[in-house]
Design a protein around this motif. Structure first.
Motif, PDB file in Angstrom:
ATOM      1  N   PRO A  47      57.464  53.434  51.480  1.00 35.17           N
ATOM      2  CA  PRO A  47      56.175  54.120  51.662  1.00 35.17           C
ATOM      3  C   PRO A  47      55.777  55.012  50.494  1.00 35.17           C
ATOM      4  O   PRO A  47      54.581  55.249  50.276  1.00 35.17           O
ATOM      5  CB  PRO A  47      56.389  54.941  52.939  1.00 35.17           C
ATOM      6  CG  PRO A  47      57.499  54.262  53.649  1.00 35.17           C
ATOM      7  CD  PRO A  47      58.398  53.714  52.585  1.00 35.17           C
ATOM      8  N   ASP A  48      56.737  55.514  49.743  1.00 34.65           N
ATOM      9  CA  ASP A  48      56.424  56.421  48.637  1.00 34.65           C
ATOM     10  C   ASP A  48      56.304  55.695  47.300  1.00 34.65           C
ATOM     11  O   ASP A  48      56.181  56.348  46.253  1.00 34.65           O
ATOM     12  CB  ASP A  48      57.506  57.506  48.528  1.00 34.65           C
ATOM     13  CG  ASP A  48      57.568  58.377  49.779  1.00 34.65           C
ATOM     14  OD1 ASP A  48      56.504  58.595  50.391  1.00 34.65           O
ATOM     15  OD2 ASP A  48      58.669  58.820  50.145  1.00 34.65           O
ATOM     16  N   GLY A  49      56.336  54.372  47.312  1.00 32.60           N
ATOM     17  CA  GLY A  49      56.244  53.617  46.069  1.00 32.60           C
ATOM     18  C   GLY A  49      54.867  53.749  45.432  1.00 32.60           C
ATOM     19  O   GLY A  49      53.858  53.995  46.101  1.00 32.60           O
ATOM     20  N   ALA A  50      54.827  53.565  44.114  1.00 32.61           N
ATOM     21  CA  ALA A  50      53.570  53.682  43.375  1.00 32.61           C
ATOM     22  C   ALA A  50      52.702  52.443  43.602  1.00 32.61           C
ATOM     23  O   ALA A  50      53.204  51.342  43.855  1.00 32.61           O
ATOM     24  CB  ALA A  50      53.858  53.849  41.885  1.00 32.61           C
ATOM     25  N   ALA A  51      51.393  52.646  43.522  1.00 36.08           N
ATOM     26  CA  ALA A  51      50.466  51.509  43.597  1.00 36.08           C
ATOM     27  C   ALA A  51      50.702  50.607  42.394  1.00 36.08           C
ATOM     28  O   ALA A  51      51.042  51.067  41.300  1.00 36.08           O
ATOM     29  CB  ALA A  51      49.030  52.016  43.621  1.00 36.08           C
ATOM     30  N   THR A  52      50.503  49.306  42.601  1.00 38.72           N
ATOM     31  CA  THR A  52      50.751  48.357  41.520  1.00 38.72           C
ATOM     32  C   THR A  52      49.681  47.269  41.536  1.00 38.72           C
ATOM     33  O   THR A  52      48.891  47.183  42.477  1.00 38.72           O
ATOM     34  CB  THR A  52      52.155  47.731  41.649  1.00 38.72           C
ATOM     35  OG1 THR A  52      52.442  46.948  40.497  1.00 38.72           O
ATOM     36  CG2 THR A  52      52.241  46.849  42.884  1.00 38.72           C
ATOM     37  N   SER A  53      49.674  46.443  40.501  1.00 38.42           N
ATOM     38  CA  SER A  53      48.722  45.336  40.421  1.00 38.42           C
ATOM     39  C   SER A  53      49.433  44.097  39.908  1.00 38.42           C
ATOM     40  O   SER A  53      50.391  44.189  39.147  1.00 38.42           O
ATOM     41  CB  SER A  53      47.552  45.684  39.495  1.00 38.42           C
ATOM     42  OG  SER A  53      48.027  45.985  38.185  1.00 38.42           O
ATOM     43  N   VAL A  54      48.967  42.932  40.349  1.00 35.33           N
ATOM     44  CA  VAL A  54      49.484  41.649  39.883  1.00 35.33           C
ATOM     45  C   VAL A  54      48.281  40.796  39.486  1.00 35.33           C
ATOM     46  O   VAL A  54      47.374  40.582  40.300  1.00 35.33           O
ATOM     47  CB  VAL A  54      50.307  40.930  40.970  1.00 35.33           C
ATOM     48  CG1 VAL A  54      50.797  39.578  40.459  1.00 35.33           C
ATOM     49  CG2 VAL A  54      51.482  41.794  41.418  1.00 35.33           C
ATOM     50  N   ILE A  55      48.263  40.324  38.230  1.00 34.09           N
ATOM     51  CA  ILE A  55      47.141  39.553  37.711  1.00 34.09           C
ATOM     52  C   ILE A  55      47.585  38.104  37.507  1.00 34.09           C
ATOM     53  O   ILE A  55      48.572  37.838  36.827  1.00 34.09           O
ATOM     54  CB  ILE A  55      46.632  40.131  36.373  1.00 34.09           C
ATOM     55  CG1 ILE A  55      46.330  41.622  36.514  1.00 34.09           C
ATOM     56  CG2 ILE A  55      45.385  39.366  35.911  1.00 34.09           C
ATOM     57  CD1 ILE A  55      45.268  41.959  37.534  1.00 34.09           C
ATOM     58  N   PHE A  56      46.857  37.183  38.099  1.00 39.37           N
ATOM     59  CA  PHE A  56      47.153  35.753  38.000  1.00 39.37           C
ATOM     60  C   PHE A  56      46.322  35.119  36.884  1.00 39.37           C
ATOM     61  O   PHE A  56      45.219  35.578  36.570  1.00 39.37           O
ATOM     62  CB  PHE A  56      46.847  35.054  39.322  1.00 39.37           C
ATOM     63  CG  PHE A  56      47.860  35.319  40.398  1.00 39.37           C
ATOM     64  CD1 PHE A  56      48.749  34.333  40.790  1.00 39.37           C
ATOM     65  CD2 PHE A  56      47.924  36.557  41.037  1.00 39.37           C
ATOM     66  CE1 PHE A  56      49.683  34.567  41.789  1.00 39.37           C
ATOM     67  CE2 PHE A  56      48.848  36.797  42.029  1.00 39.37           C
ATOM     68  CZ  PHE A  56      49.738  35.798  42.408  1.00 39.37           C
ATOM     69  N   GLU A  57      46.846  34.030  36.328  1.00 37.93           N
ATOM     70  CA  GLU A  57      46.144  33.300  35.273  1.00 37.93           C
ATOM     71  C   GLU A  57      45.396  32.100  35.856  1.00 37.93           C
ATOM     72  O   GLU A  57      45.927  31.390  36.715  1.00 37.93           O
ATOM     73  CB  GLU A  57      47.134  32.821  34.206  1.00 37.93           C
ATOM     74  CG  GLU A  57      47.644  33.931  33.301  1.00 37.93           C
ATOM     75  CD  GLU A  57      46.536  34.571  32.466  1.00 37.93           C
ATOM     76  OE1 GLU A  57      45.601  33.840  32.056  1.00 37.93           O
ATOM     77  OE2 GLU A  57      46.614  35.794  32.247  1.00 37.93           O
ATOM     78  N   PRO A  58      44.183  31.842  35.382  1.00 36.60           N
ATOM     79  CA  PRO A  58      43.414  30.686  35.846  1.00 36.60           C
ATOM     80  C   PRO A  58      43.775  29.424  35.057  1.00 36.60           C
ATOM     81  O   PRO A  58      44.476  29.484  34.041  1.00 36.60           O
ATOM     82  CB  PRO A  58      41.974  31.107  35.557  1.00 36.60           C
ATOM     83  CG  PRO A  58      42.103  31.937  34.307  1.00 36.60           C
ATOM     84  CD  PRO A  58      43.425  32.661  34.413  1.00 36.60           C
ATOM     85  N   SER A  59      43.274  28.289  35.531  1.00 34.08           N
ATOM     86  CA  SER A  59      43.414  27.032  34.793  1.00 34.08           C
ATOM     87  C   SER A  59      42.143  26.217  34.997  1.00 34.08           C
ATOM     88  O   SER A  59      41.386  26.456  35.950  1.00 34.08           O
ATOM     89  CB  SER A  59      44.633  26.247  35.287  1.00 34.08           C
ATOM     90  OG  SER A  59      44.534  25.981  36.681  1.00 34.08           O
ATOM     91  N   LEU A  60      41.908  25.273  34.106  1.00 39.71           N
ATOM     92  CA  LEU A  60      40.711  24.436  34.201  1.00 39.71           C
ATOM     93  C   LEU A  60      41.050  23.119  34.875  1.00 39.71           C
ATOM     94  O   LEU A  60      42.010  22.443  34.499  1.00 39.71           O
ATOM     95  CB  LEU A  60      40.123  24.181  32.808  1.00 39.71           C
ATOM     96  CG  LEU A  60      38.788  23.426  32.773  1.00 39.71           C
ATOM     97  CD1 LEU A  60      37.674  24.318  33.327  1.00 39.71           C
ATOM     98  CD2 LEU A  60      38.466  22.963  31.371  1.00 39.71           C
ATOM     99  N   VAL A  61      40.259  22.742  35.883  1.00 42.95           N
ATOM    100  CA  VAL A  61      40.422  21.471  36.578  1.00 42.95           C
ATOM    101  C   VAL A  61      39.224  20.593  36.188  1.00 42.95           C
ATOM    102  O   VAL A  61      38.072  20.905  36.530  1.00 42.95           O
ATOM    103  CB  VAL A  61      40.478  21.657  38.108  1.00 42.95           C
ATOM    104  CG1 VAL A  61      40.628  20.299  38.793  1.00 42.95           C
ATOM    105  CG2 VAL A  61      41.618  22.587  38.478  1.00 42.95           C
ATOM    106  N   VAL A  62      39.484  19.542  35.443  1.00 43.31           N
ATOM    107  CA  VAL A  62      38.399  18.689  34.936  1.00 43.31           C
ATOM    108  C   VAL A  62      38.108  17.564  35.911  1.00 43.31           C
ATOM    109  O   VAL A  62      39.014  16.783  36.255  1.00 43.31           O
ATOM    110  CB  VAL A  62      38.760  18.123  33.541  1.00 43.31           C
ATOM    111  CG1 VAL A  62      37.645  17.218  33.027  1.00 43.31           C
ATOM    112  CG2 VAL A  62      39.011  19.263  32.553  1.00 43.31           C
TER     113      VAL A  62
END
Length: 364
Positions: free
Chosen positions: A345-360
């Motif tokens: 409960p006392d952990g710091a806020a965090t973020s996770v960023i995902f990478e996109p890809s192109l679908v042709v």
């Protein structure tokens, strides 16, 4: 764990303990997810649970763990209540015949179904379940906060659809565990998952340039939303770096209807354009409809690229080339971050960023 609330004749912890050859306390530790139990013993207890047909009593378990194993999955709407229609009370967005316009919009967008799939697939094997809630008015947002404060759910996974949405701030101010899908428009101390939107738009721009397109336009998402801003910026910056100083823009609202309206405006102002990048698949689908109505072939006359790789992309005719957003994986990560927060409960806020890809596919 206690069996006091269990109906007579149903399997008990003692039955499981006898079948597994361990103590009642060990069975309780395994069922409650205590980690430092030998894997061999855990497996023996699980087999005994299956053999005896034991089902943990949720009411009794909640008394011990102070957990409900329910997670609120909240789709949160505009930051201010809409103006009521004649005869409706303030804050009521429902239509007597069609139901809530907000919920109808949510269920019409394949993005939300993908979020639910990712969340359910992550929570269900862990014995946890989502409770779907809508928060499109101030009263509904207060209900969400009260629901969590009363302990009816352990935390919230929030998908916000408006830049001015106050719900993320309300949850953090109340000290309630929550994780957000997409970076908040304003600074809030909350964990979130998001996509590298500018990278995705860059992939779209580079693909259109590689096709030889030169008169390129874009249908943006709402420009008060970070995703809309970043997709437009990534697209324009990439083209500017290749000598395209001016890119026609029409703003949409991530709906098919807004894509159709935006495409109509672009064709009036720029009838010779040869490519369009729409900031999501629903708007790209709307653009394709309008182009066909105007006798434009896709992709021979106008190439079209969408964003998200939703079910709308494969249903479109022709099927859309699109930037894939791994929504299911992002939603699962959102759930993982919340469970981690519940354990720390006392952990710091965090973020996770995902990478996109192109679908042709066929549209570009």
């Amino acid at each position: 764990m206690t069996d006091d609330l269990r109906p007579a004749g149903t399997p008990t912890l003692e039955d499981v303990a006898r079948a597994a050859g361990v103590s009642r306390a060990t069975v309780s530790r395994v069922i409650n997810g205590v980690r430092n139990v030998d894997p061999v013993i855990q497996e023996a207890v699980r087999r005994a649970v299956s053999l005896t047909g034991y089902a943990p009593n949720r009411a009794a378990r909640s008394l011990v763990t102070r957990r409900t194993d329910a997670i609120a999955l909240v789709v949160s709407g505009a930051g201010v209540d809409p103006q009521p229609a004649d005869g409706q009370p303030a804050g009521d967005t429902s239509d007597p015949e069609t139901g809530s316009s907000f919920t109808a919009q949510v269920f019409a967008d394949p993005f939300f179904g993908r979020v639910v799939t990712g969340v359910v697939n992550y929570l269900r094997p862990r014995g946890m379940h989502p409770v779907l809630m809508f928060a499109e008015t101030s009263r509904a947002r207060e209900d969400v906060v009260s629901f969590l404060r009363q302990g009816s759910a352990d935390g919230a996974l929030v998908v916000s659809t408006h830049a001015e949405d106050p719900l993320p701030g309300m949850l953090t101010d109340a000290g309630l565990p929550a994780v957000l899908y997409a970076r908040p428009a304003r600074p809030v101390r909350i964990s979130y998952v998001d996509l590298a939107h500018q990278d995705g738009a860059r992939l779209a721009a580079e693909h259109l340039l590689a096709r030889g397109c030169r008169r390129i336009a874009t249908i943006t998402g709402p420009l008060d939303v970070p995703a809309g801003q970043e997709r437009m910026a990534g697209f324009r910056d990439t083209l500017a770096g290749r000598g395209h100083s001016y890119i026609p823009i029409a703003e949409g609202q991530f709906t098919q209807e807004s894509g159709e309206a935006a495409m109509q405006r672009l064709l009036v102002e720029h009838p010779d354009l040869d490519a369009v990048f729409a900031a999501n698949d629903l708007m790209a689908t709307g653009a394709c409809h309008v182009l066909r109505e105007h006798g434009k072939r896709v992709p021979e006359d106008v190439a079209v690229i969408g964003f998200d790789d939703s079910s709308a992309a494969s249903a479109c005719r022709p099927p859309l080339t699109t930037v894939r957003q791994p929504v299911e994986a992002m939603a699962a990560e959102m759930a993982r971050l919340l469970i981690e927060r519940l354990s720390k409960p006392d952990g710091a806020a965090t973020s996770v960023i995902f990478e996109p890809s192109l679908v042709v596919r066929e549209s570009a």
